[in-house]
Enzyme design. Structure first.
Site, PDB file in Angstrom:
ATOM      1  N   CYS A  13       0.833  -1.196   0.000  1.00  0.00           N
ATOM      2  CA  CYS A  13       0.000   0.000   0.000  1.00  0.00           C
ATOM      3  C   CYS A  13       0.872   1.251   0.000  1.00  0.00           C
ATOM      4  O   CYS A  13       2.101   1.170   0.061  1.00  0.00           O
ATOM      5  CB  CYS A  13      -0.941   0.012   1.197  1.00  0.00           C
ATOM      6  N   CYS A  16       3.414   1.806   2.770  1.00  0.00           N
ATOM      7  CA  CYS A  16       4.689   1.094   2.585  1.00  0.00           C
ATOM      8  C   CYS A  16       5.656   1.949   1.763  1.00  0.00           C
ATOM      9  O   CYS A  16       6.848   2.042   2.072  1.00  0.00           O
ATOM     10  CB  CYS A  16       4.463  -0.243   1.879  1.00  0.00           C
ATOM     11  N   ASP A 418       0.671  10.966 -32.602  1.00  0.00           N
ATOM     12  CA  ASP A 418       1.743  10.722 -33.568  1.00  0.00           C
ATOM     13  C   ASP A 418       1.062  10.605 -34.932  1.00  0.00           C
ATOM     14  O   ASP A 418      -0.091  10.148 -35.011  1.00  0.00           O
ATOM     15  CB  ASP A 418       2.484   9.435 -33.225  1.00  0.00           C
ATOM     16  N   ASP A 618       2.139   4.496 -32.227  1.00  0.00           N
ATOM     17  CA  ASP A 618       2.261   3.076 -32.565  1.00  0.00           C
ATOM     18  C   ASP A 618       3.688   2.638 -32.872  1.00  0.00           C
ATOM     19  O   ASP A 618       3.932   1.462 -33.099  1.00  0.00           O
ATOM     20  CB  ASP A 618       1.379   2.744 -33.777  1.00  0.00           C
ATOM     21  N   ASP A 622       7.813   5.918 -30.231  1.00  0.00           N
ATOM     22  CA  ASP A 622       6.743   6.487 -29.418  1.00  0.00           C
ATOM     23  C   ASP A 622       6.772   5.978 -27.982  1.00  0.00           C
ATOM     24  O   ASP A 622       6.108   6.546 -27.112  1.00  0.00           O
ATOM     25  CB  ASP A 622       5.370   6.138 -30.027  1.00  0.00           C
TER      26      ASP A 622
END
Length: 725
Positions: A13, A16, A418, A618, A622
């Site tokens: 969590c 921590c 892009d 893609d 990128d």
């Protein structure tokens, strides 16, 4: 200053994370430390003259956690996969065991035999819940014990005490003949939390996979030319200034300059741009790109960690260790919620004992407090909404990788696209076939061109051939075919000389092109590559080749604008092409001629201006921008690396799916917030009643169950609202 990154095992969590960050920053010589919950890693900048890695590790180990160095992570990769498989098995077994006893308890089912004076149903519930809570849920109790030794508490503490309280009270109640038992309560809680932790652990593996796949792209060997001899050597042995031979179809091993020969190079794996790049002596080439036609000799200029590919790997890794912009709400609240609940339970027990002097009477309301506060609905609040939202998204071709993506998507105000493969198709095709003169038709022009181009290896030639195939044209035989390097092709068709190529080739061949300058200019202004077709030294037509815009790109940009979201286009292509595409799609802000490593910087600039940025891409180049952005959206038709780096993957590659993904993210996150409100609302309302003795454990368990049902029901509303998304 030196920077190191290592993995921390055992964090559950936000408390921590905060504890480990504080411990690292307290070490003398540490300048800065960041602990990332999503990747379970720590990145520390320190003075190596004052601090060693061992000192940093000890600071974490003292907090009750384990540390894996970078080398250890590699060595223990299989062990980690094995641990994930065990977590999955533990969660599913816990669910399988808990559901039957939950049904027995819910409907008050008695089995047709008794053992030692108790119905077999009670024994079955007692044995199964003991196995689920003490054996399968052992990690909760170990976590609570570690935190107790450090005089702190986290969600493990509450889960452990809540499940143990339900089990312990039920065993005691069974022993003294009490009617109401709560075995199933602790078992179901433990099973649900185990399932949630398995899903969380599975999602964390995506970060390392993206980097691993990047590393696999590079060439493993190189053809070294030395003393007139060719020898194949491992890539690690290549040094700066070595001369390497790269044959057609092979990967270029390292960054360098062409020292001999010419060719076309496919740089799409690095730049994302579909059009091949011509290379001649003196031109730069990059490792992992593919030599398409013609053998070339390359003088190595950058090797190892200095190559462009290696730098992209480094940028992706660095971006992944950065903190998520929004931490999970349940973990934030747990640091305050857990101690308060424990305090209320203790005060309740003591208060009732002082009032009644009866241990049983003081234990029952204290157990009710722990049971009503146990985070069952809180544990369901996020995963149920995510399961419904991601399931709905999957049906629509939108893969949402984890809950973090939903958090990031809720306040996006800028979407950066892009160009290639995202707004455009990502591959060259013939967009215009322009016959010049009355003696030739569009079909005849395309037939002549494709008949000649089918013998060429150039990628643009393939676009012409594909155009002819789409129209089902019959190609003609060609004689005397000749390729003019970097300029075009010529040959004989039915006794006529056909020449296809650039205007430069036409002029060098003495063919007039002045009469067609206006048409050429109009096509080039639309960011198209234009080739001329000459028949017996007379230009008879023009072919325009370009990376065409996707059909729904303009509509997607318009819908984003209507939603109040600004759009930006970024590309490595030239300014003229970029501006032309932007005009067609309706985007006003454009960044062109952007180098691979600079896309992430452009995203940073927008973030520094106070924007929440989504990046859609893609290509491999990128990947750094996808992980730098507040939300990375990868096109599923792109490279594996972009898909791994993105938070959301659009399977169908449609720009309109970007709009849909953002709307679905907002709806799902809104549902999560509603679930959180109800989960805590029940606790806030019911804990005082339980503490005052107005809510016995059975009613507390019923209220907790009702809160869980309400959370699940609210999550299912996402499906009913699907038409609005």
């Amino acid at each position: 200053m030196t920077t190191t990154t290592f993995t921390i095992v055992g964090m559950h969590c936000a408390s921590c994370v905060a504890r480990n960050e504080r411990s690292l920053k307290k070490v003398k010589g540490v300048k800065d430390a960041t602990v990332n919950f999503a990747s379970h890693s720590a990145t520390v900048e320190y003075d190596e003259s004052l601090v060693t890695d061992k000192t940093l590790f000890e600071a974490i180990i003292k907090n009750g956690y384990k540390v894996l160095s970078e080398e250890s992570v590699k060595n223990h990769k299989e062990a980690l996969k094995h641990e994930l498989a065990i977590a999955k098995q533990r969660a599913y077994v816990a669910l399988a065991l808990s559901l039957p006893i939950a049904l027995l308890a819910m409907f008050g089912v008695d089995l047709p035999w008794e053992v030692a004076g108790y119905n077999a149903s009670n024994w079955l519930q007692a044995v199964v819940s003991t196995i689920v809570i003490l054996v399968l849920g052992w990690e909760f109790h170990v976590g609570m014990w570690k935190q107790a030794k450090l005089k702190t508490a986290n969600m493990d503490t509450l889960i452990s005490l809540g499940t143990l309280a339900a089990l312990g009270y039920s065993l005691w109640a069974m022993a003294v003949g009490e009617e109401h038992l709560y075995f199933e309560t602790g078992a179901v809680i433990a099973a649900l939390i185990l399932l949630g932790r398995y899903f969380e652990a599975r999602s964390r593996g995506q970060a390392s996979e993206a980097v691993e796949k990047l590393l696999q792209l590079g060439a493993k060997t190189a053809r070294l030319l030395k003393d007139g001899q060719e020898q194949e050597v491992p890539i690690e042995q290549v040094k700066v200034n070595d001369i390497l031979l790269v044959k057609p179809g092979e990967k270029i091993p390292v960054d360098g300059k062409v020292s001999n020969g010419s060719s076309s190079v496919d740089e799409s794996m690095l730049t994302g741009e579909s059009m091949p790049v011509g290379k001649k002596e003196g031109d730069d080439v990059f490792g992992a790109t593919i030599n398409l036609n013609g053998a070339i000799q390359v003088q190595a200029t950058k090797v190892g960690q200095d190559t462009v590919l290696a730098q992209i790997v480094k940028m992706v890794a660095e971006a992944q260790v950065k903190k998520a912009p929004i931490q999970k709400l349940a973990d934030k609240i747990s640091g305050v919620f857990v101690p308060i609940v424990l305090g209320i339970a203790l005060v309740t027990a003591v208060g009732w004992y002082l009032k009644t002097g009866d241990l049983a009477q003081s234990l029952i309301p204290a157990v009710a407090v722990l049971v009503i506060a146990c985070p069952c609905s809180l544990g369901l609040a996020t995963p149920t909404a995510i399961m419904v939202g991601t399931g709905l998204g999957a049906k629509r071709g939108i893969l949402i990788k984890n809950g973090e993506a939903l958090e990031k998507g809720k306040k996006i105000d800028v979407v950066v696209f892009d160009k290639t493969g995202t707004l455009t198709e990502g591959k060259p095709r013939v967009t215009d076939t322009v016959p010049l003169g009355k003696d030739i038709s569009t079909e005849q022009l395309l037939t002549l061109s494709a008949s000649l181009e089918k013998l060429s290896e150039h990628p643009l030639a393939q676009a012409v051939v594909n155009a002819a195939k789409e129209k089902k044209l019959s190609l003609q035989p060609v004689h005397g075919f000749e390729s003019v390097a970097g300029k075009g092709v010529r040959g004989q068709i039915e006794g006529s000389t056909i020449l296809i190529g650039s205007l430069r080739l036409m002029r060098e061949s003495g063919i007039a092109t002045e009469a067609h300058q206006q048409q050429l200019q109009e096509l080039e202004e639309q960011a198209k590559t234009v080739v001329a077709v000459a028949h017996n030294n007379v230009v008879v037509g023009l072919l325009a080749i370009a990376d065409a815009l996707k059909a729904d790109a303009k509509q997607a940009v318009e819908q984003l604008r209507q939603s109040g979201i600004e759009t930006v286009m970024i590309t490595g292509d030239n300014s003229r092409t970029a501006e032309a595409i932007a005009r067609q799609v309706g985007i006003e802000k454009v960044s062109a001629e952007v180098l691979p490593g600079d896309k992430a910087d452009k995203v940073k600039e927008l973030q520094h201006a106070g924007n929440k940025v989504a990046f859609v891409g893609d290509g491999i180049n990128d990947a750094p921008a996808l992980v730098q952005a507040d939300l990375g959206i990868a096109i599923g038709t792109g490279t594996d690396i972009a898909i791994e780096a993105g938070n959301i993957v659009l399977v169908k590659g449609s720009p309109l799916k970007v709009v849909e993904a953002l709307k679905l993210s907002r709806l799902t996150f809104k549902t999560i917030m509603q679930n959180m409100f109800w989960a805590f609302g029940y606790n806030v309302a019911a804990i005082p009643l339980a503490a005052l003795g107005l809510l016995n454990p059975m009613i507390a368990a019923g209220a907790m169950a009702f809160s869980s049902v309400s959370v699940v029901g609210n999550s299912l509303r996402i499906k009913r609202q699907a038409g609005k998304v």
